[in-house]
Motif scaffolding. Structure first.
Motif, PDB file in Angstrom:
ATOM      1  N   LYS A   1       0.838  -1.204   0.000  1.00  0.00           N
ATOM      2  CA  LYS A   1       0.000   0.000   0.000  1.00  0.00           C
ATOM      3  C   LYS A   1       0.878   1.262   0.000  1.00  0.00           C
ATOM      4  O   LYS A   1       2.073   1.193   0.237  1.00  0.00           O
ATOM      5  CB  LYS A   1      -0.887   0.000   1.256  1.00  0.00           C
ATOM      6  CG  LYS A   1      -1.905  -1.123   1.269  1.00  0.00           C
ATOM      7  CD  LYS A   1      -2.947  -0.852   2.350  1.00  0.00           C
ATOM      8  CE  LYS A   1      -3.704  -2.116   2.710  1.00  0.00           C
ATOM      9  NZ  LYS A   1      -3.931  -2.218   4.153  1.00  0.00           N
ATOM     10  N   SER A   2       0.230   2.384  -0.251  1.00  0.00           N
ATOM     11  CA  SER A   2       1.030   3.617  -0.294  1.00  0.00           C
ATOM     12  C   SER A   2       1.234   4.166   1.122  1.00  0.00           C
ATOM     13  O   SER A   2       0.411   3.986   2.008  1.00  0.00           O
ATOM     14  CB  SER A   2       0.367   4.664  -1.193  1.00  0.00           C
ATOM     15  OG  SER A   2      -0.842   5.076  -0.600  1.00  0.00           O
ATOM     16  N   LEU A   3       2.347   4.858   1.285  1.00  0.00           N
ATOM     17  CA  LEU A   3       2.778   5.263   2.619  1.00  0.00           C
ATOM     18  C   LEU A   3       2.365   6.686   2.967  1.00  0.00           C
ATOM     19  O   LEU A   3       2.304   7.549   2.099  1.00  0.00           O
ATOM     20  CB  LEU A   3       4.310   5.192   2.697  1.00  0.00           C
ATOM     21  CG  LEU A   3       4.954   3.852   2.353  1.00  0.00           C
ATOM     22  CD1 LEU A   3       6.467   3.950   2.498  1.00  0.00           C
ATOM     23  CD2 LEU A   3       4.419   2.746   3.254  1.00  0.00           C
ATOM     24  N   SER A   4       2.092   6.878   4.244  1.00  0.00           N
ATOM     25  CA  SER A   4       1.896   8.255   4.705  1.00  0.00           C
ATOM     26  C   SER A   4       2.388   8.360   6.140  1.00  0.00           C
ATOM     27  O   SER A   4       2.496   7.360   6.846  1.00  0.00           O
ATOM     28  CB  SER A   4       0.421   8.646   4.618  1.00  0.00           C
ATOM     29  OG  SER A   4      -0.300   7.926   5.591  1.00  0.00           O
ATOM     30  N   ILE A   5       2.657   9.584   6.545  1.00  0.00           N
ATOM     31  CA  ILE A   5       3.273   9.779   7.861  1.00  0.00           C
ATOM     32  C   ILE A   5       2.256  10.418   8.805  1.00  0.00           C
ATOM     33  O   ILE A   5       1.588  11.379   8.436  1.00  0.00           O
ATOM     34  CB  ILE A   5       4.561  10.623   7.699  1.00  0.00           C
ATOM     35  CG1 ILE A   5       5.235  10.839   9.038  1.00  0.00           C
ATOM     36  CG2 ILE A   5       4.284  11.952   7.031  1.00  0.00           C
ATOM     37  CD1 ILE A   5       6.572  11.524   8.910  1.00  0.00           C
ATOM     38  N   PRO A   6       2.096   9.894  10.019  1.00  0.00           N
ATOM     39  CA  PRO A   6       1.069  10.410  10.929  1.00  0.00           C
ATOM     40  C   PRO A   6       1.373  11.825  11.449  1.00  0.00           C
ATOM     41  O   PRO A   6       2.536  12.174  11.661  1.00  0.00           O
ATOM     42  CB  PRO A   6       1.063   9.407  12.086  1.00  0.00           C
ATOM     43  CG  PRO A   6       2.305   8.632  11.955  1.00  0.00           C
ATOM     44  CD  PRO A   6       2.804   8.734  10.570  1.00  0.00           C
ATOM     45  N   GLU A   7       0.301  12.577  11.645  1.00  0.00           N
ATOM     46  CA  GLU A   7       0.395  13.946  12.185  1.00  0.00           C
ATOM     47  C   GLU A   7       1.206  14.029  13.472  1.00  0.00           C
ATOM     48  O   GLU A   7       1.981  14.949  13.673  1.00  0.00           O
ATOM     49  CB  GLU A   7      -1.012  14.471  12.531  1.00  0.00           C
ATOM     50  CG  GLU A   7      -1.831  15.100  11.400  1.00  0.00           C
ATOM     51  CD  GLU A   7      -1.072  16.063  10.508  1.00  0.00           C
ATOM     52  OE1 GLU A   7      -0.478  17.016  11.045  1.00  0.00           O
ATOM     53  OE2 GLU A   7      -1.073  15.851   9.278  1.00  0.00           O
ATOM     54  N   ILE A   8       0.983  13.042  14.341  1.00  0.00           N
ATOM     55  CA  ILE A   8       1.574  13.119  15.678  1.00  0.00           C
ATOM     56  C   ILE A   8       3.101  13.239  15.619  1.00  0.00           C
ATOM     57  O   ILE A   8       3.726  13.926  16.422  1.00  0.00           O
ATOM     58  CB  ILE A   8       1.121  11.922  16.550  1.00  0.00           C
ATOM     59  CG1 ILE A   8       1.508  12.140  18.014  1.00  0.00           C
ATOM     60  CG2 ILE A   8       1.685  10.614  16.039  1.00  0.00           C
ATOM     61  CD1 ILE A   8       0.865  11.149  18.970  1.00  0.00           C
ATOM     62  N   LEU A   9       3.696  12.603  14.610  1.00  0.00           N
ATOM     63  CA  LEU A   9       5.147  12.661  14.480  1.00  0.00           C
ATOM     64  C   LEU A   9       5.576  14.047  13.990  1.00  0.00           C
ATOM     65  O   LEU A   9       6.519  14.645  14.515  1.00  0.00           O
ATOM     66  CB  LEU A   9       5.640  11.574  13.527  1.00  0.00           C
ATOM     67  CG  LEU A   9       7.161  11.409  13.501  1.00  0.00           C
ATOM     68  CD1 LEU A   9       7.684  10.941  14.846  1.00  0.00           C
ATOM     69  CD2 LEU A   9       7.593  10.436  12.415  1.00  0.00           C
ATOM     70  N   ILE A  10       4.854  14.523  12.992  1.00  0.00           N
ATOM     71  CA  ILE A  10       5.198  15.844  12.459  1.00  0.00           C
ATOM     72  C   ILE A  10       5.056  16.899  13.549  1.00  0.00           C
ATOM     73  O   ILE A  10       5.949  17.728  13.751  1.00  0.00           O
ATOM     74  CB  ILE A  10       4.299  16.186  11.247  1.00  0.00           C
ATOM     75  CG1 ILE A  10       4.522  15.142  10.147  1.00  0.00           C
ATOM     76  CG2 ILE A  10       4.606  17.578  10.719  1.00  0.00           C
ATOM     77  CD1 ILE A  10       3.532  15.198   9.032  1.00  0.00           C
ATOM     78  N   ASP A  11       3.955  16.820  14.296  1.00  0.00           N
ATOM     79  CA  ASP A  11       3.741  17.791  15.372  1.00  0.00           C
ATOM     80  C   ASP A  11       4.833  17.720  16.436  1.00  0.00           C
ATOM     81  O   ASP A  11       5.331  18.747  16.902  1.00  0.00           O
ATOM     82  CB  ASP A  11       2.374  17.574  16.044  1.00  0.00           C
ATOM     83  CG  ASP A  11       1.243  17.928  15.094  1.00  0.00           C
ATOM     84  OD1 ASP A  11       1.519  18.591  14.060  1.00  0.00           O
ATOM     85  OD2 ASP A  11       0.096  17.528  15.369  1.00  0.00           O
ATOM     86  N   SER A  12       5.188  16.502  16.806  1.00  0.00           N
ATOM     87  CA  SER A  12       6.226  16.357  17.829  1.00  0.00           C
ATOM     88  C   SER A  12       7.550  16.948  17.349  1.00  0.00           C
ATOM     89  O   SER A  12       8.240  17.637  18.097  1.00  0.00           O
ATOM     90  CB  SER A  12       6.454  14.885  18.175  1.00  0.00           C
ATOM     91  OG  SER A  12       5.284  14.316  18.689  1.00  0.00           O
ATOM     92  N   PHE A  13       7.915  16.645  16.120  1.00  0.00           N
ATOM     93  CA  PHE A  13       9.177  17.173  15.594  1.00  0.00           C
ATOM     94  C   PHE A  13       9.119  18.692  15.465  1.00  0.00           C
ATOM     95  O   PHE A  13      10.099  19.379  15.739  1.00  0.00           O
ATOM     96  CB  PHE A  13       9.523  16.509  14.253  1.00  0.00           C
ATOM     97  CG  PHE A  13      10.352  15.268  14.425  1.00  0.00           C
ATOM     98  CD1 PHE A  13       9.824  14.145  15.055  1.00  0.00           C
ATOM     99  CD2 PHE A  13      11.670  15.216  13.991  1.00  0.00           C
ATOM    100  CE1 PHE A  13      10.591  13.002  15.240  1.00  0.00           C
ATOM    101  CE2 PHE A  13      12.443  14.071  14.172  1.00  0.00           C
ATOM    102  CZ  PHE A  13      11.911  12.965  14.791  1.00  0.00           C
ATOM    103  N   LYS A  14       7.953  19.159  15.045  1.00  0.00           N
ATOM    104  CA  LYS A  14       7.801  20.607  14.886  1.00  0.00           C
ATOM    105  C   LYS A  14       8.035  21.302  16.236  1.00  0.00           C
ATOM    106  O   LYS A  14       8.756  22.297  16.319  1.00  0.00           O
ATOM    107  CB  LYS A  14       6.399  20.904  14.365  1.00  0.00           C
ATOM    108  CG  LYS A  14       6.159  22.337  13.989  1.00  0.00           C
ATOM    109  CD  LYS A  14       4.981  22.427  13.005  1.00  0.00           C
ATOM    110  CE  LYS A  14       4.627  23.877  12.698  1.00  0.00           C
ATOM    111  NZ  LYS A  14       3.717  24.468  13.694  1.00  0.00           N
ATOM    112  N   ALA A  15       7.470  20.719  17.283  1.00  0.00           N
ATOM    113  CA  ALA A  15       7.624  21.311  18.616  1.00  0.00           C
ATOM    114  C   ALA A  15       9.097  21.365  19.023  1.00  0.00           C
ATOM    115  O   ALA A  15       9.559  22.345  19.606  1.00  0.00           O
ATOM    116  CB  ALA A  15       6.813  20.525  19.631  1.00  0.00           C
ATOM    117  N   ILE A  16       9.817  20.306  18.697  1.00  0.00           N
ATOM    118  CA  ILE A  16      11.246  20.309  19.074  1.00  0.00           C
ATOM    119  C   ILE A  16      12.014  21.339  18.243  1.00  0.00           C
ATOM    120  O   ILE A  16      12.857  22.065  18.759  1.00  0.00           O
ATOM    121  CB  ILE A  16      11.870  18.909  18.885  1.00  0.00           C
ATOM    122  CG1 ILE A  16      11.116  17.868  19.723  1.00  0.00           C
ATOM    123  CG2 ILE A  16      13.327  18.916  19.285  1.00  0.00           C
ATOM    124  CD1 ILE A  16      11.436  16.440  19.344  1.00  0.00           C
TER     125      ILE A  16
END
Ligand code: ARG
Ligand code: ZN
Length: 879
Positions: free
Chosen positions: A595-610
């Motif tokens: 299947k095609s891949l996608s990245i969950p919001e929670i990871l992006i948000d966590s990295f953004k915060a850091i």
């Protein structure tokens, strides 16, 4: 197969030496291809050994014997027996001290194994640990025979103007025919593995250190002339080490002179010979434009390590080689703490745990698993392992955790006081810790004899009515039959939803700042926390308080919470690693389902915060933003799928770079603009985070990102920046790749350590043409199978740091490795056997790869004249 089946040596067969050597008077006439050794020994029967009238068996290998005299009388060939490994004299005096004078010759130039006396570039030097002294002269080559050494070196004045050995220089003079001589005397008794000599055209820098009792120590670092401008950091590191050991352990240096020599051909990192450390150049030489920030840190760590051995290793040494972790585990622990104090404690702990979990855990789960105190070996050089060193250090760390820092230092003091001048066992160390603290370590001792990484399973039930939490911990060691139940310190804290730490308590457990150290001693054990006002978020195994794997399910939201709020710097980072790893594993499943891949919001948000956070410790922020290594992910899969791991991880990296381009670019620029090339921790932190940003951005493979990397490469003020840029370029589709590689080579062709980097960066590239590149690098004029650093930079980097290419489905990576192992086997068995380790993990892969790896292991075992070193690793891998 080797000619005779290699013998296994067992700890249970240890017996005291029959004879003791009191003094050793060595005389060397040194030439590159011919060294003449005269050794005068004073020997007595060991009063502690009841066996009388035993023959005297001296060990010696690859020596040409010229003569032996007992109490001045030359022995005839019928009075002794000689074979490939030993010299036996049946009849020696039992009730008096006697002298033995032995004369033999050796050929240092022919010694490509780099053990005993060998040549590196044009200098002569030695490596005697573990059993190299027997390649110099016949001796009781075992660490529990400690003697006083006097050494005279005679050599040509032009070729070997510098003549060094252990201790103090006591006399020197000139001879006819342009030769000179120097006599060295070491006032301290030592085992022969701590003997060293060096002869060559060396330059040195000199400095001084005043000890805590006011003694003046002369410090000298010797290198080849063109490296003299790269010694300052090593010297500063030495002074820092000396001070640190005084302040932290109350240990003072004991000779008037401390010498370090840097050698270009060296099997290991460095060697703690008394008063005369011999180092791999890699752990001495540094200039901002030739060495990275990491190199600087490692140099300070290794200089510290060898210096700390003066007390933990030299003054108190090992009774036998099974006790190796006594000195290595403790000394690694000491150097880890030293580096932590000099740099960032948080980052140092993360770096160490990363190394332990990716490499030592694999060793401990594979066919070569052994306890930190092994019970049997064929070749002791194979036991200078991550287990003995790094897990050994973790065991010492756990003792400190269980005893508390104050009692731990009382224990260390007692150990030094009781055993100074002795050759002892791990048991003596634990006993001193126990006696000084009154803490019962009887169950804890099992860590010394139990192999394997324990798995600790965590379950929690919260009782709202009672406001209590029951934590159920259970332990097991997969793959180990009848595994012992260990005594495991587990540090825990509970968090409320608002991010504050709860003031909970557990009976009989001390809490420091609301952090509790639970002592798991049963297979399964309940810990009841009282005064828990709401469902807590659990932060467990804080600081990585034990070398175990945790098994627990924690929702992504809790991990993201801990990544924001945990006040334990290790666990905060760990939460991010777990969060990212579980997302990568989900992606791996998705890849398998096509299947095609996608990245969950929670990871992006966590990295953004850091990314948006500010911190005085930018190196630590860089750790928070780093993805778990492929090897670490592999470690957690039942069947390793190198390609899926690589693709899923790359996908996450690229997606984060794409979603957060703006923030990452800003962070890059912010930390790049005022790059001055300074070496303080703030500047190092800036470079670490900046280069991580560069790595993310280069995943985008845009013109901008290529330009950014190329600019950094072209204008770099430090090797840190230059090599980071080159790495980004080599691992992307940057059009300047070939030009940059060529330019780098031109620029640095006279700096061996930098050229090592040039090799390894290409060998670890994930680009599709890597295998072809590696094959051609093997034929490059700068490649040299006789130089261990070069071998590690090409063969080692490819097989250990390039999973996708090394594990190519068609087996070409395995075959390549086996070819190199076979070629190295006859040149340098120690280095050869290290390289075999990339094949030992074959059980972890799919059937096809298993077969291909096994085939190569079998091919290796069937090599003619296989060394003990390679035989042991290859045969145990298959067993
Ligand atoms: N004792 C050295 C150290 O500081 C390592 C020597 C290893 N030598 C060997 N032949 N395995 O760790
Ligand atoms: Zn060591």
């Amino acid at each position: 197969m080797p000619e005779a089946k290699p013998q296994t040596i067992y700890l249970k067969n240890y017996h005291e030496p029959e004879y003791l050597i009191e003094t050793v008077d060595l005389n060397f006439i040194l030439e590159a291809e011919y060294a003449r050794v005269v050794s005068r020994l004073t020997i007595t029967h060991n009063p502690d050994n009841k066996a009388r009238n035993a023959a005297l068996v001296l060990l010696g290998e690859e020596l040409t014997l010229i003569s032996i005299a007992l109490n001045g009388v030359t022995l005839t060939t019928s009075q002794y027996k000689l074979n490939d490994e030993s010299l036996t004299i049946a009849d020696v005096p039992q009730n008096t001290t006697f002298t033995l004078a032995i004369e033999n010759t050796i050929n240092p130039k022919a010694n490509s194994a780099l053990e005993g006396l060998f040549v590196s570039n044009d200098m002569l030097c030695t490596q005697c640990e573990a059993q190299g002294f027997r390649k110099i002269t016949y001796f009781l080559d075992r660490p529990d025979v400690m003697a006083r050494f006097t050494t005279t070196l005679i050599a040509d004045k032009t070729l070997y103007p510098v003549l060094l050995s252990n201790g103090n220089k006591v006399a020197q003079g000139e001879l006819i025919d342009n030769r000179h001589w120097v006599t060295w005397e070491d006032p301290f008794k030592k085992p022969c593995y701590l003997f060293a000599l060096v002869a060559g055209q060396l330059e040195c820098i000199e400095d001084h250190f005043t000890t805590m009792s006011g003694r003046d120590i002369t410090l000298k670092i010797f290198v080849e002339a063109h490296d003299i401008d790269k010694c300052a950091h090593a010297m500063q590191s030495l002074k820092n080490s000396m001070r640190w050991d005084e302040v932290t352990y109350g240990r003072e240096y004991d000779l008037d002179l401390y010498m370090i020599v840097a050698v270009g051909h060296f099997n290991m990192g460095a060697m703690e010979n008394k008063g005369l450390n011999v180092f791999n150049t890699k752990f001495v030489l540094a200039r901002p434009d030739t060495a990275t920030d990491m190199d600087y840190e490692h140099i300070e760590g290794v200089i510290g390590h060898e210096y700390f051995h003066n007390w933990t290793g030299n003054r108190i040494t090992c009774r036998d080689w099974f006790q190796l972790s006594l000195k290595e585990g403790f000394t690694v622990f000491r150097d880890q703490e030293f580096t932590a104090d000099q740099t960032s404690k948080a980052v140092k702990r993360i770096d160490d745990v990363n190394a332990l979990r990716t490499r030592q855990f694999a060793e401990d789960a594979g066919p070569l698993a052994h306890p930190i105190r092994p019970e049997a070996y064929i070749e002791i050089n194979n036991f200078y392992t991550l287990t003995v060193y790094e897990k050994g250090a973790e065991v010492v760390r756990m003792i400190r955790t269980l005893l508390g820092t104050e009692n731990f230092h009382k224990g260390a003091d007692l150990y030094f006081q009781r055993h100074d001048g002795q050759a002892v066992t791990c048991e003596h160390f634990v006993q001193a810790m126990e006696d000084a603290s009154n803490k019962d370590l009887s169950q804890f001792r099992r860590w010394y004899s139990q192999a394997g990484t324990p798995v600790v399973k965590v379950e929690q039930t919260y009782d709202a009515a009672k406001q209590s939490l029951t934590l159920t911990l259970s332990q097991s060691i997969p793959g180990q039959k009848n595994a012992a139940v260990l005594h495991i310190p587990v540090k825990v804290a509970l968090f409320s939803e608002d991010g504050t730490i709860m003031d909970a308590s557990v009976v009989d457990t001390v809490a420091i700042n609301n952090e509790l150290t639970l002592e798991l001693r049963e297979q399964t054990q309940d810990f009841i926390f009282e005064n828990v006002p709401g469902t807590p978020i659990l932060s467990i195994l804080r600081g990585f308080s034990a070398p175990v794997k945790l098994q627990m399910s924690q929702p992504l939201t809790e991990l993201a919470f801990l990544l924001r709020h945990d006040n334990d710097s290790f666990n905060r980072w760990e939460a991010g690693q777990k969060l990212t790893a579980s997302i990568i594993f989900e992606l791996i499943d998705t890849i398998k389902q096509g299947k095609s891949l996608s990245i969950p919001e929670i990871l992006i948000d966590s990295f953004k915060a850091i990314l948006e956070q500010t911190s005085p410790d930018l190196s630590y922020l860089a750790c928070l933003l780093s993805l778990p290594a492929e090897n670490y992910l592999a470690e957690q899969m039942p069947v390793v799928d190198v390609e899926a791991i690589h693709h899923a991880r790359q996908f996450v990296k690229r997606s984060l770079a794409a979603h957060l381009t703006e923030q990452i670019s800003a962070l890059y620029l912010q930390n790049h603009q005022q790059e001055t090339g300074e070496l303080n921790s703030a500047a190092i932190g800036k470079r670490r985070i900046k280069n991580l940003c560069l790595d993310y951005l280069s995943q985008l493979n845009t013109d901008d990102s290529h330009q950014l990397a190329h600019n950094q490469f072209a204008n770099a003020k430090t090797m840190t920046d230059q090599i980071a840029a080159l790495g980004s370029i080599v691992n992307s589709e940057n059009p300047e790749k070939q030009a940059c590689l060529q330019q780098f080579y031109q620029q640095w062709q006279d700096e061996a350590l930098v050229i090592d980097k040039w090799f390894s960066i290409q060998a670890s590239s994930t680009q599709p043409d890597t295998f072809t590149v590696v094959q051609s690098l093997l034929r490059h004029s700068a490649f040299d199978l006789k130089n261990p650093n070069r071998v590690r930079s090409l063969v080692g980097a490819f097989s250990q740091a390039n999973p996708v290419h090394y594990h190519a489905k068609n087996g070409q990576g395995y075959q390549f490795l086996a070819d190199q192992v076979i070629a190295l086997n006859s040149l340098n068995p120690q280095v050869a056997s290290r390289m075999v380790s990339a094949l030992t993990q074959w059980r972890r892969f799919d059937k096809q790869r298993q077969d291909l790896m096994k085939q190569q292991l079998e091919r290796i075992i069937n090599t003619d004249n296989i060394s003990k070193d390679v035989f042991e690793i290859a045969s145990k891998s298959l067993a």
